[in-house]
Design an enzyme around this catalytic site. Structure first.
Site, short mmCIF file in Angstrom:
data_model
loop_
_atom_site.label_atom_id
_atom_site.label_comp_id
_atom_site.label_asym_id
_atom_site.label_seq_id
_atom_site.Cartn_x
_atom_site.Cartn_y
_atom_site.Cartn_z
N GLY A 130 0.72 -1.19 -0.02
CA GLY A 130 0.10 -0.11 0.03
C GLY A 130 0.92 1.05 -0.13
O GLY A 130 2.14 1.13 0.14
N SER A 149 -4.57 3.12 -18.36
CA SER A 149 -5.50 3.65 -17.66
C SER A 149 -6.02 5.13 -18.17
O SER A 149 -7.15 5.51 -18.05
CB SER A 149 -5.72 3.52 -16.57
OG SER A 149 -5.03 4.25 -15.77
N LYS A 177 -7.81 5.05 -6.74
CA LYS A 177 -8.37 6.24 -7.89
C LYS A 177 -9.33 6.99 -7.38
O LYS A 177 -9.45 8.16 -7.32
CB LYS A 177 -8.40 5.53 -9.03
CG LYS A 177 -6.96 5.22 -9.47
CD LYS A 177 -7.52 4.50 -11.11
CE LYS A 177 -6.09 4.01 -11.78
NZ LYS A 177 -6.38 3.35 -12.77
#
Ligand code: ADP
Length: 775
Positions: free
Chosen positions: A298, A666, A709
């Site tokens: 993370g 993306s 996101k």
């Protein structure tokens, strides 16, 4: 009056440069001067033989009488000689002499050999009676034996040997206790080595290790201290003794307590806590450590390290963090061979030495940042450490004996799995730790960070008050991060500023107090002096002591932290066509990313800037191709009104924050939206962000990192998020309150994306359809 008759055997010497002669004589017997006949040129006297003669005549009697005494003497003599180094020829000869010579001759011979003063020697010579001579020599022998014993106890063998040879040389004292500093040091060192040996023997190291250690200590004893290897060997042995071969803490694992502890230490991160509890529960049921190794992945500051620490706490184990960031030499993990100068054990063994038990929790921090270099691949060394099948006999190059790591609990942390070597990743179970929402951050700040900071700065809640709105302000205007580290720092800065005020306030309050107590005139003088300086300095906040608690509102925040660094409003950036907001995932968490496009006269070239990777460049080409092929459908034209978008037109696409490398598919939908805006002249909605991969046929494909996101978009204050339809399932992981704040548009094709991105939709023009129908 008593002298010794001797036979001169050899005379060596010369008169030049100075007369210097050495006389070798053999002693014959004692004599006594009866009458001096003449003195010059040399003395001549009438003498009487005293010893040998007497014994020859009374041999039987004397032996009987002196039997015990001579036996005792003989024993001491043998003991003394045997304490010396038999490998020295003179000593061996002496030993033989003890048996061959008549006992009566022994006192004289031994007195000449051992260390005695001249005075003592003369006394022995003066002792005519054999009994007396034995009696006088025995204490000297005993003294010499004691002296030697002392030496042997305190000296190293090598140096000892020299001393022993010296010891049999006459004219030198041995019985004195060594007193020079050098000698003392040697003694201490020798003591240390003896202690070390004792420690090695009593330590619980493995058999193999014990064997190696004993061999090394044998070498050490023979080594002069000045040798560089001496220190090396000693360090090695000391490390071996210190290592926790068999020492462990007792696990006290109780799942209910563990749950409470994890909950108390950490707010939110439910998924992670759940997985950790499962892991611990399995360990409780099955006392076998061969489970997977947990790897927390993370962004920074989301509490990965601190969860690792909590796990150690729940298990009652020692905790040790091994930072692997930037490690590019496998010796860092596995140690250097001892042949190198400056060699040392690797971090694993060092860690074990530090914690002193063999079952700690080791947190391998930042496994994704392992480097690689000519010195070998540290990841490969880690494989051995982490593999439960192999790590019970982990061999550090420095130790060179196996150490059992199977009791160690390894936990790894990383920011991304992308750079973890696949073989290493394969051994670990990855648990994603996403960033926090604003609400979670506020809670974390108020439950954990603020109390911790107050304590660190010596403040109490009565002195400072940080309302939740202020925390939200810090979170949104002063930090933009997935974790809480920067927030923690800002809170620290606030506490420091408040601490100054509080200390100043106390200063003013306490001074008069002291004066009241009446500690004397001095104190009062100080107070008035202080008052003077204050009035001179004439700063408003000094003159008025702050009221407690000091409230941190937005103005105070501005004073302490400066003007806000981030603005919530992103709309102003979207005030002209050709700008769209995308969502990107980075190892530091999600981020919003602007895409800008502009067109100019040219020859149909596409320029891309902003450090893009290959995949990103391909996305840009895809986007342009799709738009060109659909230009008519959407009525997109270039500056001169042609549907051929690149006719006489150059396009420049820029991704700001040009210093950061960006890559990944993306951004596809964002580029399409941005270009559609450019060619249609319409503005993209200012509160929309999007992510998704595109294909040439205009489909939208799923992408990763949706949760991060979405959190980033939420942080930035955006309202609508366009994501690929197939990513819908990822939304379940997002906290309800975040979901409520946002509208999600699931898109499966680019038409839907464009429709959602522009106010009033981005409809296909009916005129185009009519044209089509004509055909
Ligand atoms: P990481 O290892 O993920 O980079 P750390 O474990 O060092 O982050 O966390 C940074 C700080 O944030 C620590 O002081 C930690 O206590 C605090 N922290 C992070 N997440 C939480 C949480 N959920 N609850 C309480 N404190 C947290």
């Amino acid at each position: 009056r008593i002298g010794t008759a001797a036979l001169a055997v050899q005379v060596v010497g010369s008169n030049w440069p100075k007369p210097h002669y050495t006389l070798l004589v053999t002693g014959l017997c004692r004599f006594q001067i009866l009458q001096l006949l003449k003195e010059k040129p040399y003395p001549v006297a009438e003498v009487e033989q005293l010893d040998r003669l007497e014994q020859f005549t009374n041999q039987h009697k004397s032996e009987e009488e002196l039997g015990e005494l001579s036996e005792q003497f003989y024993k001491y003599a043998v003991q003394l000689v045997e304490m010396l180094d038999m490998s020295v020829p003179a000593v061996a000869k002496l030993r033989r002499l003890l048996d061959n010579l008549p006992r009566e001759a022994l006192p004289d011979i031994l007195t000449s050999i051992i260390r005695t003063s001249n005075q003592e020697k003369l006394q022995i010579l003066d002792a005519v009676r054999l009994e007396e001579r034995f009696k006088m020599t025995i204490p000297l022998l005993v003294r010499q034996i004691e002296g030697l014993k002392l030496l042997q106890k305190t000296r190293k063998p090598k140096q000892d040997d020299d001393k022993r040879v010296v010891a049999i040389r006459p004219n030198r004292r041995i019985n004195h206790i060594p007193s020079t500093t050098e000698d003392e040091e040697e003694e201490e060192d020798h003591d240390d080595v003896v202690m070390l040996e004792k420690k090695i023997r009593t330590s619980s190291m493995s058999e193999q290790a014990l064997k190696v250690c004993l061999k090394e200590i044998k070498r050490l004893k023979k080594m002069p201290q000045s040798m560089p290897e001496y220190a090396l060997t000693r360090n090695y042995l000391e490390l071996m003794v210190e290592l926790p071969w068999n020492k462990s803490t007792k696990d006290r694992l109780e799942i209910r307590a563990a749950r409470i502890l994890l909950d108390n230490d950490h707010y939110a991160m439910e998924k992670l806590k759940k997985r950790v509890l499962e892991y611990l529960a399995v360990r409780q049921l099955k006392n076998n450590l061969k489970g997977p190794i947990l790897c927390f992945v993370g962004p920074p500051g989301v509490g990965k390290t601190s969860v690792g620490r909590s796990i150690a706490k729940t298990l009652g184990r020692e905790f040790h963090r091994i930072a692997l960031g930037g490690v590019c030499d496998q010796s860092d993990i596995r140690g250097h061979r001892r042949t190198y100068v400056g060699s040392m054990p690797g971090r694993i063994i060092n860690g074990l030495k530090t914690v002193g038990v063999n079952n700690p929790v080791f947190l391998l921090d930042e496994v994704d940042k392992l480097g690689k270099s000519l010195q070998g691949d540290p990841a490969a060394a880690l494989l051995e450490v982490l593999d439960p099948e192999q790590n019970h006999s982990f061999t550090d190059h420095y130790l060179n004996v196996a150490f059992d790591l199977s009791q160690v609990l390894f936990i790894a942390t990383a920011n991304t799995t992308a750079t973890i070597p696949p073989a290493l990743l394969d051994r670990m179970e990855v648990i994603q730790v996403p960033g926090y929402t604003q609400e979670e951050k506020i809670e974390i700040a108020h439950r954990h960070l603020i109390p911790k900071q107050l304590e660190q700065h010596g403040l109490t809640p009565q002195q400072i008050q940080i309302p939740q709105v202020t925390t939200l302000d810090i979170i949104t205007r002063y930090t933009r991060e997935a974790g809480v580290r920067s927030l923690d720092r800002k809170l620290g800065a606030i506490c420091r500023a408040v601490a100054v005020k509080v200390a100043e306030g106390q200063h003013k309050e306490t001074k008069p107090d002291r004066a009241e107590v009446g500690e004397g005139e001095d104190c009062k003088e100080h107070v008035t002096e202080d008052a003077k300086t204050e009035s001179i300095s004439d700063t408003a906040d000094l003159a008025l002591p702050p009221e407690m608690p000091i409230l941190i509102d937005f103005h105070a925040l501005k004073d302490i932290l400066g003007p806000p660094m981030y603005e919530m409003e992103v709309s102003e950036r979207l005030s002209q066509p050709g700008v769209a907001i995308g969502l990107a995932w980075t190892p530091l968490g999600g981020e919003i990313m602007f895409v800008e496009a502009s067109r100019m006269d040219g020859e149909g070239q596409l320029t891309l800037t902003g450090q893009l990777g290959d995949v990103m460049k391909e996305s840009a080409h895809l986007a342009i191709s799709w738009l060109r092929s659909n230009a008519k459908r959407y009525q997109l034209t270039n500056a001169s009104g042609s549907f051929d978008l690149l006719d006489n037109t150059d396009i420049h696409l820029h991704f700001p924050a040009g210093a950061v490398t960006k890559d990944g598919p993306s951004a596809g939908v964002t580029i399409v939206t941005c270009l559609a805006s450019l060619f249609s002249g319409r503005l993209v909605c200012s509160d929309v962000a999007m992510t998704g991969e595109i294909t040439l046929r205009g489909l939208v494909l799923p992408v990763g990192g949706i949760k991060d996101k979405v959190l980033a978009a939420h942080r930035a204050g955006l309202k609508r998020i366009i994501i690929p339809l197939r990513n819908e399932k990822d939304l379940e992981e997002i906290a309800v309150n975040v979901r409520q704040d946002l509208t999600f548009v699931m898109a499966s094709c680019l038409d839907e994306v464009l429709n959602a991105a522009f106010d009033g939709g981005f409809a296909v023009k009916p005129r185009v359809e009519r044209l089509n129908s004509k055909l």
